[in-house]
Design a protein around this motif. Structure first.
Motif, PDB file in Angstrom:
ATOM      1  N   LEU A   1       0.827  -1.198   0.000  1.00 34.25           N
ATOM      2  CA  LEU A   1       0.000   0.000   0.000  1.00 34.25           C
ATOM      3  C   LEU A   1       0.867   1.255   0.000  1.00 34.25           C
ATOM      4  O   LEU A   1       1.729   1.428   0.862  1.00 34.25           O
ATOM      5  N   LYS A   2       0.636   2.138  -0.968  1.00 36.52           N
ATOM      6  CA  LYS A   2       1.321   3.421  -1.034  1.00 36.52           C
ATOM      7  C   LYS A   2       0.416   4.490  -0.438  1.00 36.52           C
ATOM      8  O   LYS A   2      -0.699   4.697  -0.906  1.00 36.52           O
TER       9      LYS A   2
ATOM     10  N   VAL B   1     -15.102   0.653  -1.690  1.00 36.17           N
ATOM     11  CA  VAL B   1     -14.214   1.513  -2.452  1.00 36.17           C
ATOM     12  C   VAL B   1     -14.516   1.414  -3.942  1.00 36.17           C
ATOM     13  O   VAL B   1     -14.384   2.397  -4.695  1.00 36.17           O
ATOM     14  N   PHE B   2     -14.972   0.245  -4.390  1.00 34.49           N
ATOM     15  CA  PHE B   2     -15.327   0.084  -5.801  1.00 34.49           C
ATOM     16  C   PHE B   2     -16.640   0.798  -6.113  1.00 34.49           C
ATOM     17  O   PHE B   2     -16.845   1.264  -7.236  1.00 34.49           O
TER      18      PHE B   2
ATOM     19  N   ASN C   1      -4.944   4.692  -4.252  1.00 37.05           N
ATOM     20  CA  ASN C   1      -3.710   3.910  -4.180  1.00 37.05           C
ATOM     21  C   ASN C   1      -4.051   2.496  -3.722  1.00 37.05           C
ATOM     22  O   ASN C   1      -4.345   2.266  -2.545  1.00 37.05           O
ATOM     23  N   HIS C   2      -4.013   1.548  -4.662  1.00 38.52           N
ATOM     24  CA  HIS C   2      -4.403   0.177  -4.381  1.00 38.52           C
ATOM     25  C   HIS C   2      -3.212  -0.626  -3.877  1.00 38.52           C
ATOM     26  O   HIS C   2      -2.162  -0.681  -4.527  1.00 38.52           O
TER      27      HIS C   2
ATOM     28  N   ALA D   1      -5.920   3.203  -0.219  1.00 40.75           N
ATOM     29  CA  ALA D   1      -5.901   4.544   0.366  1.00 40.75           C
ATOM     30  C   ALA D   1      -6.515   5.508  -0.645  1.00 40.75           C
ATOM     31  O   ALA D   1      -6.003   5.649  -1.763  1.00 40.75           O
ATOM     32  N   VAL D   2      -7.610   6.131  -0.271  1.00 45.48           N
ATOM     33  CA  VAL D   2      -8.322   7.057  -1.160  1.00 45.48           C
ATOM     34  C   VAL D   2      -8.051   8.485  -0.693  1.00 45.48           C
ATOM     35  O   VAL D   2      -8.219   8.812   0.486  1.00 45.48           O
ATOM     36  N   TYR D   3      -7.636   9.326  -1.641  1.00 47.29           N
ATOM     37  CA  TYR D   3      -7.386  10.735  -1.354  1.00 47.29           C
ATOM     38  C   TYR D   3      -8.358  11.575  -2.171  1.00 47.29           C
ATOM     39  O   TYR D   3      -8.350  11.533  -3.396  1.00 47.29           O
ATOM     40  N   SER D   4      -9.206  12.310  -1.463  1.00 41.31           N
ATOM     41  CA  SER D   4     -10.170  13.185  -2.123  1.00 41.31           C
ATOM     42  C   SER D   4      -9.908  14.623  -1.693  1.00 41.31           C
ATOM     43  O   SER D   4      -9.216  14.874  -0.696  1.00 41.31           O
TER      44      SER D   4
END
Length: 387
Positions: free
Chosen positions: A106-107, A157-158, A185-186, A192-195
């Motif tokens: 994970l990044k 997340v999908f 980032n999968h 990790a979701v960045y909004s």
């Protein structure tokens, strides 16, 4: 098995979090030192009083393979507890170490190296960590981001990827502002979701119903453009399962002879062909004053009344089934939408379920069971129409 964070320790962590937030808001010196002090004090306290939780706050061992000894669900629950404790004490080093050990692939953005991070808010979802971060980009003029970490065990997340791809721009053009997704980032076990961070306060609770109705109307309007069959299974949603369990318990206690009727209604609502784009967790805490609508993790195409029932149950104290029916009719012309009795049955069903939840407005059991009695009457009308 992941240990439980008891009330006493949770109260301590909430007090620590409140002190650190005030310290930060007032820009007082020594914030990092104070956070480190609270963390060290917590570790000493748990070492003396709670061995299972003490093992949790020790730095975890490197992650095992998914097929290893620890079941994936237990590993995720363990991570949720570790990171929640870290968030209360503003311990980003421990938080990031936990993420890295859980999913080395994970990044994610790191405190200091990629910007300035602060923990921001908390939640109770199954599929996400129970803490989030606000990150100020380290690049001049870069965006302020909101970080939310999801488990790949769930499809939430999908869902938000699907929503953004199919409806994002359309909804924004109609005044329903979805937070713009900047990066997904999968990893192997997490995403990790960045909004884009939405800097605005929540709307007042007294305005929640009218705002929710306006949002629901937009969602209904765009539902046919295009017609997409995906994500229609609302019955797997955690909030729905909780509500149904609470409703069943109430019926079993006050109307035990009607359990079979509730089962039939539950099945008929699930088979309703008329579906609309639905937020899935629409209440005042997810609606901001600037028009933004947050937390679309449970979105999908669900029967009429799902969003309305949840929004009403969080903001409108009704006196019974009759006042609830009047409230629904005040906002929606069911005759114009199609089968009036069917739509009324669906909306009353979801209202009954969501008002039954402990986290909803505290109504007397008699009021909630009166909603159920009205639901049974409408259900009989639907049955007669089909006979």
């Amino acid at each position: 098995m992941t240990p439980v964070l008891g009330k006493r320790h949770n109260r301590y962590l909430k007090r620590v979090s409140a002190v650190l937030k005030v310290w930060d808001r007032l820009s007082l010196p020594g914030h990092r030192s104070l956070a480190d002090y609270f963390w060290a004090r917590l570790v000493r306290r748990l070492e003396q009083e709670d061995e299972p939780l003490f093992r949790i706050v020790k730095l975890p061992e490197p992650a095992q393979a998914v097929s290893g000894a620890e079941p994936e669900k237990d590993a995720w629950e363990d991570l949720k507890l570790r990171t929640y404790i870290a968030s209360r004490c503003e311990n980003h080093v421990y938080y990031e170490a936990c993420l890295e050990r859980y999913d080395p692939a994970l990044k994610f953005l790191r405190q200091g190296a990629d910007g300035h991070a602060t923990f921001f808010g908390s939640g109770h979802g199954e599929s996400t960590l129970n803490c989030y971060r606000k990150i100020l980009s380290g690049t001049a003029g870069g965006p302020v981001m909101f970080e939310k970490v999801y488990s790949t065990q769930f499809d939430d997340v999908f869902r938000i990827e699907w929503l953004e791809s199919n409806f994002g721009e359309l909804l924004r053009s109609r005044g329903v502002l979805l937070p713009e997704i900047l990066s997904l980032n999968h990893g192997a076990r997490a995403v990790a979701v960045y909004s884009r961070f939405m800097a605005a306060g929540r709307i007042p609770q007294k305005e929640a119903v009218s705002r929710a109705v306006a949002i629901i109307r937009v969602l209904m309007d765009v539902s046919s453009v295009p017609s997409i069959p995906e994500y229609q299974d609302y019955q797997s949603q955690h909030i729905y399962c909780q509500a149904l369990a609470s409703a069943r318990a109430l019926v079993t206690r006050l109307r035990p002879e009607a359990n079979a009727v509730l089962d039939r209604i539950t099945g008929q609502v699930a088979e309703t062909p008329q579906r609309y784009l639905t937020h899935g967790d629409l209440h005042y805490k997810n609606m901001l004053g600037n028009g933004a609508v947050l937390d679309w993790d449970s979105c999908g195409f669900y029967p009429f009344g799902y969003d309305l029932g949840l929004a009403l149950s969080k903001s409108l104290p009704v006196s019974g089934g009759e006042s609830l029916v009047a409230e629904i009719q005040r906002h929606f012309d069911l005759d114009a939408l199609g089968n009036r009795a069917q739509l009324q049955m669906c909306s009353l069903f979801f209202c009954f379920l969501f008002y039954s939840r402990k986290s909803s407005l505290k109504l007397e059991d008699g009021v909630i069971i009166d909603i159920f009695d009205h639901l049974v009457t409408v259900h009989q009308r639907v049955a007669n129409d089909h006979s």
